[in-house]
Design an enzyme around this catalytic site. Structure first.
Site, PDB file in Angstrom:
ATOM      1  N   SER A 172      -5.332 121.985 -16.833  1.00 10.07           N
ATOM      2  CA  SER A 172      -5.593 123.306 -17.406  1.00 10.07           C
ATOM      3  C   SER A 172      -7.067 123.510 -17.670  1.00 10.07           C
ATOM      4  CB  SER A 172      -4.824 123.443 -18.723  1.00 10.07           C
ATOM      5  OG  SER A 172      -5.228 124.580 -19.440  1.00 10.07           O
TER       6      SER A 172
ATOM      7  N   TYR B 100      -3.133 121.348 -27.024  1.00  7.35           N
ATOM      8  CA  TYR B 100      -2.671 121.503 -25.642  1.00  7.35           C
ATOM      9  C   TYR B 100      -3.739 121.044 -24.660  1.00  7.35           C
ATOM     10  CZ  TYR B 100      -1.803 123.875 -21.210  1.00  7.35           C
ATOM     11  OH  TYR B 100      -1.650 124.154 -19.879  1.00  7.35           O
TER      12      TYR B 100
ATOM     13  N   LYS C 115      -3.833 117.647 -21.907  1.00  7.52           N
ATOM     14  CA  LYS C 115      -4.098 117.715 -20.471  1.00  7.52           C
ATOM     15  C   LYS C 115      -5.270 116.801 -20.095  1.00  7.52           C
ATOM     16  CE  LYS C 115      -0.964 120.657 -19.138  1.00  7.52           C
ATOM     17  NZ  LYS C 115       0.114 120.270 -18.187  1.00  7.52           N
TER      18      LYS C 115
END
Length: 334
Positions: free
Chosen positions: A122, A146, A150
């Site tokens: 991402s 988040y 990643k």
């Protein structure tokens, strides 16, 4: 001369991006196995000819058995939680699934002799980049859990690939694709964003245009951008799916792992996107301005030269209007 990788495992293949990619793989003649818990995916989205298993991609023993049983040669890993605000509220959930689950899957691949791995990363790994458009060489400074999950998985892939090379002399090559904002739906209207309570802006706007939601929340109008709202690089889901096939072909021919941005290199503000959805839908819906959300960077636009040059990837749907229109057509019949 390359050896074609024909047996492909797609984790999260019943989800939004995974299902589009699984279908493109099937249409290209690959033997596709799909693994999905159906936590946010749907069994109807899995191609009929794919071998579907409702299971957790992070379950190491189960995945090791499946990889061996299906003689898998390459893995595309889409399975993961993706909602930034939720990751801020509940980071444990994201570390368990996105980090530990991915580590177990990668270990199963190593133990099974898998040599090719494509990872859904991402643009959230960049945080608030100092230079926009942002290149893959920019410093990674994620500002939410988040993004950190990643980045940690990217590190795990890098370290494991190097370890395998040094210890056994075997290869484990990967492509990590750093997605920017994915939106839109299949051109035939049969696949689209079907996640319940999705937070994607274009999905939410289309639902509001249909009256499924009362309003769209606009998070922050005081950013240092031309209209005060966040700017994002939106990529059509079909182009993103085709980038995965291009990455697979790359790994068939090359032994150098890659980290690549997946975007168009052009940004649109939240207001511009909402205006476009109102245009394609013909509906003028309520927009409620509220304060910024925690963890939202001001601008995220891809420098996409590396993916264009490395994978010879050619986007075919580089149009905000097409992205919004296909999302709208999907939402009308979803």
């Amino acid at each position: 001369m390359s050896t074609k990788l024909s047996k492909i495992l797609v984790t999260g293949g019943a989800g939004y991006i995974g299902s589009h990619t699984a279908r493109q793989l099937v249409n290209a003649g690959y033997d596709v196995t799909v693994v999905d818990t159906l936590y946010s995916g749907h069994s109807w989205a899995v191609p009929e000819t794919a071998d579907f298993h409702q299971m957790d991609a992070g379950n190491l023993p189960d995945m090791a058995r499946l990889l061996k049983k299906r003689h898998i040669e390459a893995v595309m890993h889409f399975a993961g939680h993706i909602v930034v605000p939720e990751s801020v509220r509940n980071p444990d959930k994201y570390y368990r699934n996105n980090v530990l689950g991915s580590m177990n899957l990668i270990r199963a691949c190593r133990d099974s002799g898998i040599e090719a791995f494509i990872f859904s990363s991402s643009a959230a790994v960049y945080g608030n980049p100092e230079i926009v458009p942002v290149s893959e060489d920019a410093e990674t400074k994620p500002i939410n859990p988040y993004g950190r999950t990643k980045l940690i998985t990217e590190w795990n892939l890098r370290d494991l690939a190097e370890s395998i090379r040094q210890i056994s002399g075997q290869k484990f090559n990967y492509v990590a694709l750093r997605y920017f904002n994915v939106a839109g739906a299949s051109l035939d209207g049969t696949l689209g964003q079907a996640t319940h309570d999705a937070t994607h802006l274009i999905k939410v706007a289309c639902e509001t245009a249909l009256g499924k939601r009362k309003s769209v929340s606009l998070f922050g109008t005081d950013y240092n951008t031309p209209d005060g709202t966040c700017i994002r690089d939106y990529i059509h889901v079909e182009d993103l799916a085709s980038a995965h096939l291009a990455a697979l072909r790359y790994l068939e021919e090359n032994t150098k792992s890659q980290v690549l941005n997946c975007g168009y290199g052009k940004g649109y503000s939240v207001r511009e996107v909402l205006d476009k959805v109102q245009l394609v839908s013909g509906a003028h819906f309520p927009i409620i301005e509220i304060p910024r959300r925690i963890g939202d960077p001001e601008q995220l636009i891809a420098n996409n030269q590396r993916i264009l040059n490395t994978l010879q990837w050619v986007p075919n749907h580089n149009s905000l209007e097409e992205i919004c229109r296909t999302a709208w057509e999907w939402e009308k019949q979803a």
